[in-house]
Structures are given as C-alpha cells and as structure tokens.
Design a protein around this motif. Structure first.
Motif, short mmCIF file in Angstrom:
data_model
loop_
_atom_site.label_atom_id
_atom_site.label_comp_id
_atom_site.label_asym_id
_atom_site.label_seq_id
_atom_site.Cartn_x
_atom_site.Cartn_y
_atom_site.Cartn_z
N MET A 51 0.83 -1.20 0.00
CA MET A 51 0.00 0.00 0.00
C MET A 51 0.87 1.25 0.00
N THR A 52 0.37 2.31 -0.60
CA THR A 52 1.05 3.59 -0.56
C THR A 52 0.94 4.19 0.84
N ALA A 53 1.68 5.26 1.07
CA ALA A 53 1.59 5.95 2.36
C ALA A 53 0.15 6.37 2.66
N LEU A 54 -0.52 6.91 1.66
CA LEU A 54 -1.91 7.34 1.83
C LEU A 54 -2.81 6.15 2.15
N GLN A 55 -2.66 5.07 1.42
CA GLN A 55 -3.49 3.89 1.65
C GLN A 55 -3.24 3.28 3.02
N ASN A 56 -1.99 3.31 3.46
CA ASN A 56 -1.69 2.82 4.80
C ASN A 56 -2.46 3.59 5.86
N LEU A 73 -3.00 14.35 8.11
CA LEU A 73 -1.99 13.82 9.02
C LEU A 73 -0.64 13.64 8.33
N LEU A 74 -0.66 13.23 7.06
CA LEU A 74 0.60 13.13 6.33
C LEU A 74 1.25 14.51 6.18
N ALA A 75 0.43 15.52 6.01
CA ALA A 75 0.96 16.88 5.97
C ALA A 75 1.56 17.26 7.32
N LEU A 76 0.90 16.87 8.39
CA LEU A 76 1.37 17.17 9.74
C LEU A 76 2.77 16.59 10.00
N VAL A 77 2.99 15.37 9.50
CA VAL A 77 4.29 14.72 9.73
C VAL A 77 5.28 14.98 8.60
N GLY A 78 4.92 15.88 7.69
CA GLY A 78 5.84 16.26 6.62
C GLY A 78 5.99 15.24 5.52
N MET A 79 4.92 14.46 5.25
CA MET A 79 5.01 13.39 4.27
C MET A 79 3.97 13.50 3.16
N ILE A 80 3.30 14.63 3.03
CA ILE A 80 2.23 14.74 2.05
C ILE A 80 2.76 14.59 0.62
N GLU A 81 3.98 15.03 0.37
CA GLU A 81 4.53 14.92 -0.98
C GLU A 81 4.89 13.48 -1.34
N GLN A 86 8.79 5.80 9.35
CA GLN A 86 8.35 5.96 10.72
C GLN A 86 7.37 7.12 10.85
N ARG A 87 7.58 8.18 10.08
CA ARG A 87 6.63 9.30 10.11
C ARG A 87 5.28 8.89 9.54
N VAL A 88 5.27 8.07 8.49
CA VAL A 88 4.01 7.54 7.95
C VAL A 88 3.34 6.65 9.00
N ALA A 89 4.13 5.85 9.71
CA ALA A 89 3.57 4.98 10.74
C ALA A 89 2.90 5.79 11.85
N ILE A 90 3.48 6.93 12.19
CA ILE A 90 2.87 7.80 13.20
C ILE A 90 1.55 8.36 12.68
N ALA A 91 1.54 8.81 11.43
CA ALA A 91 0.30 9.32 10.83
C ALA A 91 -0.76 8.23 10.78
N ARG A 92 -0.35 7.01 10.45
CA ARG A 92 -1.31 5.90 10.38
C ARG A 92 -1.94 5.64 11.75
N VAL A 110 12.05 12.15 13.32
CA VAL A 110 10.98 11.50 14.06
C VAL A 110 10.75 12.16 15.41
N THR A 111 11.82 12.50 16.11
CA THR A 111 11.64 13.14 17.41
C THR A 111 10.96 14.51 17.26
N ASN A 112 11.25 15.21 16.17
CA ASN A 112 10.59 16.49 15.95
C ASN A 112 9.10 16.33 15.68
N VAL A 113 8.73 15.24 14.98
CA VAL A 113 7.31 14.96 14.75
C VAL A 113 6.61 14.68 16.07
N ILE A 114 7.23 13.90 16.94
CA ILE A 114 6.61 13.60 18.23
C ILE A 114 6.48 14.87 19.07
N ARG A 115 7.48 15.73 19.02
CA ARG A 115 7.38 17.01 19.72
C ARG A 115 6.19 17.83 19.19
#
Length: 271
Positions: free
Chosen positions: A119-124, A147-155, A170-176, A202-207
C-alpha cells in the motif's frame, strides 16, 4: 481463574486516569516480567519509560495493545477495563469482540514501522479508519492527507514503503496510528532502527504531536535527552517494577535510588 470482582468498583467515584495498571503481573513460565505493577497515567500526560533490557518496559506497551495477556490484575483505559469486561457485577476475561472495540482507543508505533508494503503511504493511513472504524473513504482520505501533511510526508503520499527512507516510514507509521483517532499513543523505541542522521526527523514529529494534540503518550526510549525534553514524568523500570519515578528534572538531576543512579551513569558513559 483469578477472581477480579474486587476490581469492578475500584475506580468508581474517583478521578479516573486515562491509563491505570492495577496489580498487573505478566509471567513467561518462571520468569516474571511485570511484578504487581501499579501505575496511573493522567489524560494528556506524557510519560517516558526507561530502564535496562529485560526490565519490563516494552511489555507495558504490549499488554496495553493486548498483544500480550496478563496473568493477574486489571488494566483500565479511560475508566473502562481493557483486559477484562464486566459481567454480573464481576470482571471476567475480555473476549475478542470487546478487545477489538477497546483497541480503537490506543495507537502504537513500533521500532520497525510495520507498514503494509503493498500500500502507498496514503493507503496505509486510510486502511484502519475505513475497515475498522467504518469511516467513509472520502473522509478517511481527507484525514490521512491532513496527518501526512502534519508529519511532513504529504509529498510522498503515493509512494510505497520500499521507496521511503527509514525516517520517512516511521513518520508515515505515526500518521497511520493517529488516523485511528486514539486517546492514547504508545511509542516503542521508535528511533532505535533509524540512522542517527534521521532520528531528529521523528523526534521532531513527536514534539509536534505533544504541542498540537492533547494525547496521552507513553514512550519507551533509550534516548535520555529526548525523554527529559518531552516528558511530564519519567518511570525507571527494574525487574518488572517501577524502581523510581518523577519529573524529568528530578529523576535525571537528582535520582534517589542506587539502581537509577547506576543506570543513568552507565547510559551517560555509553554516550
């Protein structure tokens, strides 16, 4: 089977924490990995769990995700028993239907991502809400993209995991995990499988999650600096029990127990 009837009314009429462990034990044969654990975590509290290998840290998270069954005691989430369900005024072991319902309150990110490779990041990020929560696909897509935008993965939303770096996965996993709208987020050594140069991603995303969401967060980590910065409370585990706990400044700056002192000294020397 243990009689859990005394637990049924223990939290009635009192302030209910978001997560509560009451006399929880977990054993593998003769090995006790959680030993009569009592732990309350308030709504919105950020708790880091530290300690040596084999101290029971990850087992705390795995029992909360019901990936491991406990041998005694009860775990509560948002005032309701997680591991057991009420019947006839008593608590009995929860069945799978009840567990599935309660699991929706909890999101977990593992150290090895566990994304669906086909699956793609979006599908996940859409899969859980659509199939487990019955969210309409259009709504699930909007939430996933947000959420993907929030973790910097929308592109990278149309990329499969094999095309992403470890930090990106790992950032996609957090968004999922967030897509399921959990009340509690669990992080199990989420940076340990990453290259040093991407740990900051990843630590910046959690912050960012801490600052933007009132999530209850429980994090097992070997990064003492990160635990110090992000936590309201740090729990040092040893031998399946909480050896010492307190605000980060207190536990790291002036630990009271000898085992805590030795552990922190060893970690500092290793760094």
């Amino acid at each position: 089977m243990n009689d859990f009837s005394d637990f049924a009314t223990q939290t009635e009429g009192v302030d209910k924490p978001m997560v509560r462990f009451r006399h929880v034990s977990k054993r593998y044969g003769a090995l006790t990995v959680l030993d009569d654990l009592n732990l309350d975590i308030a709504e919105g509290e950020k708790v880091s769990i530290i300690g040596p290998s084999g101290s029971g840290k990850t087992t705390v998270l795995r029992t909360l995700m019901t990936l491991e069954t406990i041998n005694s005691g009860v775990i509560y989430v948002d005032g309701k028993p997680l591991t057991h369900m009420a019947k006839g005024g008593k608590l009995i072991g929860a069945d799978e239907r009840y567990l599935c319902k309660m699991r929706t309150n909890i999101g977990m990110c593992f150290q090895h991502f566990n994304l669906f490779p086909h699956m793609t990041a979006l599908q996940n990020c859409m899969e859980g809400p659509v199939h487990a929560l019955r969210v309409p696909k259009a709504e699930a897509r909007d939430r996933a993209e947000e959420l993907l935008a929030l973790v910097g993965m929308i592109e990278k939303k149309d990329q499969h995991p094999s095309r992403l770096s470890g930090g990106q996965q790992q950032r996609v996993a957090i968004a999922r995990a967030l897509a399921m709208r959990p009340k509690v987020m669990l992080f199990d050594e989420v940076t340990s499988a990453l290259d040093p140069e991407v740990i900051g991603e990843v630590t910046n995303v959690i912050r960012k999650l801490v600052s933007e969401f009132k999530l209850t967060i429980i994090m097992v980590t070997h990064q003492m600096g990160f635990a110090r910065d992000i936590s309201d409370r740090v729990c040092f585990f040893f031998g399946g029990k909480i050896e010492e706990q307190g605000p980060p400044a207190q536990l790291f700056g002036n630990p009271q127990r000898e085992r805590t002192q030795k552990f922190l000294s060893a970690v500092k020397d290793a760094d």
